[in-house]
Design an enzyme around this catalytic site. Structure first.
Site, short mmCIF file in Angstrom:
data_model
loop_
_atom_site.label_atom_id
_atom_site.label_comp_id
_atom_site.label_asym_id
_atom_site.label_seq_id
_atom_site.Cartn_x
_atom_site.Cartn_y
_atom_site.Cartn_z
N ASP A 85 78.07 -50.22 125.59
CA ASP A 85 78.76 -51.13 126.70
C ASP A 85 78.42 -52.57 126.43
OD1 ASP A 85 79.46 -48.82 128.41
OD2 ASP A 85 77.42 -48.44 128.63
N HIS B 65 69.58 -46.57 126.90
CA HIS B 65 70.82 -45.78 127.28
C HIS B 65 69.91 -44.43 127.81
CE1 HIS B 65 73.90 -42.84 127.03
NE2 HIS B 65 74.60 -43.82 126.91
#
Length: 454
Positions: free
Chosen positions: A377, A321
């Site tokens: 995600d 991330h």
């Protein structure tokens, strides 16, 4: 309302090698976590002579530039911390409703029961959209991307509520926020039904916020829609997890466009457009495409080797991330949620691939050293697919949730007296001054002589 932080007695000393002069940039520290910064305007004092503009800071993609002072969301990427108005995301996901979180983001405090009842009532009352919006959506091709439809219809709402342009009226801001929270799920569901070739289902205001959305998406001929409680809980939690995430691309877009003092419908449409990008809201779609390309669990070792070698175009989507350098706190929550949903719908080949990828990433030294942990995600796409949402609808679900944060950020920006219309500087690298007549004479000497004669 914003204020300027007091200067620390400490300061950064900047020595200009061109002139030998030394400058002091006061250090400022704010917030419960003690964020330290200098104001970029202080750099302008560093100059060779008074006629110069001064020194700029060059920061592509704003990797280390604070564009605002905000009290809404706190993230510590190294520690894996996410809080809304001080409340840990883990507690909110476990105990709160999405509308309660939306109230918290906007008002700064959790609502009392009467405040919550009024908030829910007002949002529920405004779930219907004008019939012209329905006709507008019907004008899109059957294969239109639902994010294009959502973005366009949200922008179109500004024409139905021209009074929303009075952004300095607290009541107009309130009703605009209510309308966007209420109507975005309706528009999203209409877009879904249009792409599917199904008749639109109007809101059922006897249902909760999430149940009503699922009803507008999935209801067929039954007189009363009864949502799967596992799906209701999953979507409620996912909406909370996606409600805000500090100054990301779409939030920055909402703030930048909103800084021109445009109406909130137009500012939110800009956020939807930013979220549409594959590097932002499309990340969970990319996870499923990766899994589809792998095709079978037996192909995973070759895929992992290709990722490690870096020789091909293979990328491990849904891991790592931009902000979190440890485990994404939202991923821990949604992992548990995923297990509950998968227990309801069963396992399949794609899910086996996903779980094996997760196992490898959490145990392989290559991924551990690079802090490539599963992010939110990675799991959300799998959950949405298990709930029978098409892949190109995933980002729409993201937008329905994120509008709560966009609106809180937009209003905070409007009320911040330090904010002005967004206007970044640039470092100019083009040619210096040159004369048009000289360039024309060099390229077209005959034409230049003819024009002089005339």
């Amino acid at each position: 309302m914003s204020h300027t932080a007091p200067e620390s007695p400490e300061a950064l000393e900047i020595r200009d090698p061109r002139t030998g002069a030394t400058y002091r940039a006061p250090l400022r520290t704010e917030g419960p976590e003690g964020d330290t910064y200098i104001r970029a305007a202080d750099l302008r004092a560093v100059r060779r002579d008074p006629a110069e503009f001064g020194t700029l800071s060059y920061d592509p993609a704003f990797m280390n530039t604070a564009s605002c002072r905000s009290s809404i969301t706190f993230i510590d990427g190294d520690q894996g911390i996410l809080r809304y108005r001080g409340y840990p995301i883990e507690q909110l996901a476990e105990q709160a409703t999405f509308l309660e979180v939306a109230y918290l983001l906007r008002h700064g405090e959790l609502p009392t029961q009467p405040q919550y009842d009024t908030w829910v009532h007002d949002i529920t009352y405004h779930t219907y959209v004008h019939e012209n919006i329905r006709k507008f959506l019907e004008g899109f091709r059957y294969d239109a991307h639902p994010m294009s439809m959502l973005c366009s219809a949200t922008a179109a709402l500004s024409s139905f509520y021209p009074q929303a342009r009075d952004i300095h009226d607290p009541q107009q801001r309130y009703i605009s926020i209510i309308r966007l929270l209420a109507k975005l799920p309706t528009i999203a569901a209409f877009a879904y039904r249009h792409v599917k070739g199904l008749p639109f289902i109007y809101p059922d205001n006897d249902l909760t916020y999430v149940e009503n959305f699922l009803s507008m998406v999935a209801r067929m001929s039954e007189p009363k829609y009864e949502a799967n409680p596992v799906f209701v809980k999953a979507l409620e939690v996912l909406f909370i997890l996606h409600a805000d995430h500090e100054q990301n691309c779409s939030t920055s877009a909402v703030r930048a466009v909103g800084s021109s003092h445009v109406d909130p419908f137009s500012a939110v449409a800009a956020g939807i457009a930013a979220l549409f990008g594959p590097l932002h809201g499309g990340a969970n779609e990319a996870v499923l495409r990766m899994i589809t390309e792998i095709g079978h669990p037996k192909h995973i070792p070759a895929f992992i080797e290709a990722v490690k070698s870096g020789k091909g175009e293979q990328r491990l989507m849904g891991f790592g991330h931009r902000v979190y350098k440890s485990y994404d706190p939202r991923a821990r929550i949604v992992k548990k949620l995923a297990d509950e949903v998968f227990a309801q719908v069963g396992m399949d080949k794609d899910l086996e691939i996903a779980l094996e990828l997760e196992r490898i990433a959490l145990s392989d030294d290559y991924f551990i050293a690079r802090k490539l942990y599963p992010n939110v995600d990675f799991y959300t796409g799998l959950i949405y697919r298990s709930m029978a949402f098409p892949t190109d609808f995933f980002t729409v679900l993201f937008a329905v949730a994120r509008v709560a944060g966009w609106l809180a950020q937009w209003e905070e920006m409007i009320l911040d007296k330090e904010q002005k219309i967004a206007r970044p500087r640039q470092v100019y690298v083009g040619p210096g001054k040159r004369d048009y007549t000289d360039a024309l004479a060099e390229k077209f000497p005959r034409a230049r002589k003819d024009s002089i004669r005339k």
